[in-house]
Scaffold this active site. Structure first.
Site, PDB file in Angstrom:
ATOM      1  N   HIS A   1       2.713  -4.631 -12.945  1.00  0.00           N
ATOM      2  CA  HIS A   1       1.407  -3.955 -13.089  1.00  0.00           C
ATOM      3  C   HIS A   1       1.638  -2.443 -13.111  1.00  0.00           C
ATOM      4  O   HIS A   1       1.855  -1.824 -12.064  1.00  0.00           O
ATOM      5  CB  HIS A   1       0.488  -4.321 -11.920  1.00  0.00           C
ATOM      6  CG  HIS A   1      -0.871  -3.677 -11.976  1.00  0.00           C
ATOM      7  ND1 HIS A   1      -2.031  -4.373 -11.756  1.00  0.00           N
ATOM      8  CD2 HIS A   1      -1.267  -2.404 -12.218  1.00  0.00           C
ATOM      9  CE1 HIS A   1      -3.066  -3.557 -11.853  1.00  0.00           C
ATOM     10  NE2 HIS A   1      -2.630  -2.340 -12.131  1.00  0.00           N
TER      11      HIS A   1
ATOM     12  N   HIS B   1       0.334   1.423 -15.171  1.00  0.00           N
ATOM     13  CA  HIS B   1      -0.455   2.170 -16.166  1.00  0.00           C
ATOM     14  C   HIS B   1       0.435   3.264 -16.726  1.00  0.00           C
ATOM     15  O   HIS B   1       0.919   4.116 -15.966  1.00  0.00           O
ATOM     16  CB  HIS B   1      -1.676   2.827 -15.500  1.00  0.00           C
ATOM     17  CG  HIS B   1      -2.577   1.840 -14.823  1.00  0.00           C
ATOM     18  ND1 HIS B   1      -3.695   1.313 -15.416  1.00  0.00           N
ATOM     19  CD2 HIS B   1      -2.501   1.265 -13.595  1.00  0.00           C
ATOM     20  CE1 HIS B   1      -4.286   0.473 -14.585  1.00  0.00           C
ATOM     21  NE2 HIS B   1      -3.575   0.420 -13.472  1.00  0.00           N
TER      22      HIS B   1
ATOM     23  N   LYS C   1      -6.377  -9.216 -19.065  1.00  0.00           N
ATOM     24  CA  LYS C   1      -6.779  -8.542 -17.833  1.00  0.00           C
ATOM     25  C   LYS C   1      -8.289  -8.546 -17.669  1.00  0.00           C
ATOM     26  O   LYS C   1      -9.022  -8.156 -18.581  1.00  0.00           O
ATOM     27  CB  LYS C   1      -6.260  -7.102 -17.905  1.00  0.00           C
ATOM     28  CG  LYS C   1      -6.756  -6.209 -16.810  1.00  0.00           C
ATOM     29  CD  LYS C   1      -5.989  -6.386 -15.517  1.00  0.00           C
ATOM     30  CE  LYS C   1      -6.652  -5.653 -14.381  1.00  0.00           C
ATOM     31  NZ  LYS C   1      -5.761  -5.037 -13.465  1.00  0.00           N
TER      32      LYS C   1
ATOM     33  N   HIS D   1      -8.491  -7.733 -11.439  1.00  0.00           N
ATOM     34  CA  HIS D   1      -8.821  -6.685 -10.470  1.00  0.00           C
ATOM     35  C   HIS D   1      -9.906  -7.325  -9.586  1.00  0.00           C
ATOM     36  O   HIS D   1     -11.066  -7.403  -9.976  1.00  0.00           O
ATOM     37  CB  HIS D   1      -9.339  -5.432 -11.183  1.00  0.00           C
ATOM     38  CG  HIS D   1      -9.644  -4.327 -10.219  1.00  0.00           C
ATOM     39  ND1 HIS D   1      -8.882  -3.197 -10.117  1.00  0.00           N
ATOM     40  CD2 HIS D   1     -10.616  -4.205  -9.277  1.00  0.00           C
ATOM     41  CE1 HIS D   1      -9.364  -2.420  -9.166  1.00  0.00           C
ATOM     42  NE2 HIS D   1     -10.426  -3.004  -8.652  1.00  0.00           N
TER      43      HIS D   1
ATOM     44  N   HIS E   1      -2.738  -6.250  -7.095  1.00  0.00           N
ATOM     45  CA  HIS E   1      -2.741  -5.247  -6.033  1.00  0.00           C
ATOM     46  C   HIS E   1      -3.607  -5.656  -4.841  1.00  0.00           C
ATOM     47  O   HIS E   1      -4.580  -4.989  -4.503  1.00  0.00           O
ATOM     48  CB  HIS E   1      -3.157  -3.862  -6.551  1.00  0.00           C
ATOM     49  CG  HIS E   1      -4.284  -3.828  -7.546  1.00  0.00           C
ATOM     50  ND1 HIS E   1      -5.496  -4.397  -7.319  1.00  0.00           N
ATOM     51  CD2 HIS E   1      -4.369  -3.269  -8.780  1.00  0.00           C
ATOM     52  CE1 HIS E   1      -6.281  -4.197  -8.359  1.00  0.00           C
ATOM     53  NE2 HIS E   1      -5.622  -3.521  -9.266  1.00  0.00           N
TER      54      HIS E   1
ATOM     55  N   ASP F   1       1.243  -0.696  -9.572  1.00  0.00           N
ATOM     56  CA  ASP F   1      -0.040  -0.049  -9.883  1.00  0.00           C
ATOM     57  C   ASP F   1       0.121   1.468  -9.987  1.00  0.00           C
ATOM     58  O   ASP F   1      -0.782   2.224  -9.600  1.00  0.00           O
ATOM     59  CB  ASP F   1      -1.139  -0.420  -8.896  1.00  0.00           C
ATOM     60  CG  ASP F   1      -2.528  -0.079  -9.440  1.00  0.00           C
ATOM     61  OD1 ASP F   1      -2.648   0.168 -10.663  1.00  0.00           O
ATOM     62  OD2 ASP F   1      -3.486  -0.040  -8.652  1.00  0.00           O
TER      63      ASP F   1
END
Ligand code: NCD
Ligand code: ZN
Length: 349
Positions: free
Chosen positions: A17, A19, A103, A140, A178, A252
């Site tokens: 995971h 970004h 996602k 999420h 997360h 994350d």
């Protein structure tokens, strides 16, 4: 319990995971991920989110172009679900190996998440298709009802959304991403790891909610899900120290420019790619659990995703590593997690 180990050679880890953003930021952050990890699941919540195969291919190429030529990094792309996602697009993307997973951001749950998915029923037809083809759903997991206390949103998500979802789609492969609470730990570990696993970040293993307010408000520790009470951090640490196979690495790492973090409405997200792996090693060492480091970092994830573990290895040595103070991006900067601090582990050069 201290362990007197000074060198660790392990299967090269994957980050399940991360970004990476685009353009200027991508170019600055991508090589940190490529140095420590062989593969990473790339989050699709760009300003213009990745919702179809052609966008995913072009974003993947953008990532590879931004990478140093000596990195053998493999970005694993995800599709951002919204009310208009076409199940056929997911199916084609999954079978052509363009997408590894899709996602789910409940509407407005975090950065760039105006998905319009306010109830799971809105995407039942999409989940049905994913269950049928074996495509994992990455969640999420926070309730979006504004009346729910921010510290309870994850636990409430399990009760109100995840449990009913799993009842209706019992063979859907799900990663609760997360996770931050003891409720999530208890729920996940009691289920079949073929269908339900979770990722855990270094910051949720190292910090509790007090840290956000220590010595003044600390915008750089603001992320979602928000840091919780210490009892939750301890539960996360305990479960990974036990070697439980339901849990694996997902940093994350979520870079934001300083001007957006230090704003009247500051963005959520912690950029940790410059140290995430070294933080995990430090945590496992502190818990006397280094024997479970490799399964958490390099084996449990591939097992869930049904892909081989990496052939490459990585060597970490007990040598001080100074985390960069800041990363310059044009006229702005990104401040990393633990900026300027020293960790006791480094990558062997
Ligand atoms: C992430 C981001 O900035 O994209 N922010 C965060 O606080 N973790 C999104 C997310 O994963 O929630
Ligand atoms: Zn994220």
């Amino acid at each position: 319990m201290a362990e007197f180990i000074t060198k660790i050679t392990m299967i090269k880890p994957d980050d399940w995971h991360v970004h990476l953003r685009e353009d200027k930021i991508l170019k600055k952050v991508v090589n940190y991920t490529g140095t420590f990890y062989k593969r990473a699941i790339i989050m699709p919540n760009l300003n213009n989110p990745i919702t179809n195969c052609s966008q995913a291919i072009s974003y993947r190429n953008q990532i590879l172009r931004a990478m140093n030529s000596n990195c053998i990094f493999q970005p694993l792309m995800t599709c951002y679900l919204n009310r208009f996602t076409i199940p056929e697009e997911l199916e084609i993307g999954f079978f052509k190996k363009i997408f590894i997973a899709a996602k789910l951001y409940p509407n407005c749950s975090t950065t760039n998440s105006k998905t319009n998915i306010k109830k799971i029923d809105h995407i039942a037809h999409i989940l049905e298709r994913m269950e049928k083809i074996g495509m994992p759903l990455l969640i999420h997991g926070e309730e979006i009802n504004k009346n729910i206390d921010i510290y309870d949103k994850e636990a409430m998500f399990i009760e109100n959304t995840l449990k009913p979802l799993r009842k209706n789609f019992s063979k859907l492969k799900i990663v609760l991403e997360h996770i931050t609470t003891k409720e999530s730990v208890e729920y996940i570990k009691s289920k079949n790891a073929k269908y339900l696993c979770a990722t855990i970040t270094p910051h949720h293993l190292m910090l509790n909610r007090n840290h956000m307010f220590s010595g003044g408000i600390q915008p750089y520790l603001y992320c979602l899900p928000i840091l919780k009470r210490d009892i939750h951090r301890k539960a996360l640490r305990k479960v990974i120290a036990s070697g439980d196979k339901h849990f694996f690495l997902g940093s994350d790492s979520a870079p934001h420019l300083h001007k957006n973090k230090i704003n009247i409405f500051g963005y959520s997200g912690i950029f940790n790619a410059s140290s995430s792996l070294l933080c995990y090693v430090t945590i496992f060492e502190k818990m006397g659990a280094l024997k479970h480091l490799q399964s958490f970092c390099s084996e449990n994830g591939p097992k869930f995703y049904n892909i081989p573990v990496n052939k490459e290895t990585i060597t970490l040595v007990k040598k001080p590593y100074k985390i960069p103070k800041q990363i310059n991006v044009g006229k702005d900067v990104i401040i990393p997690f633990l900026s300027g601090k020293i960790l006791n582990w480094s990558l062997e050069t």
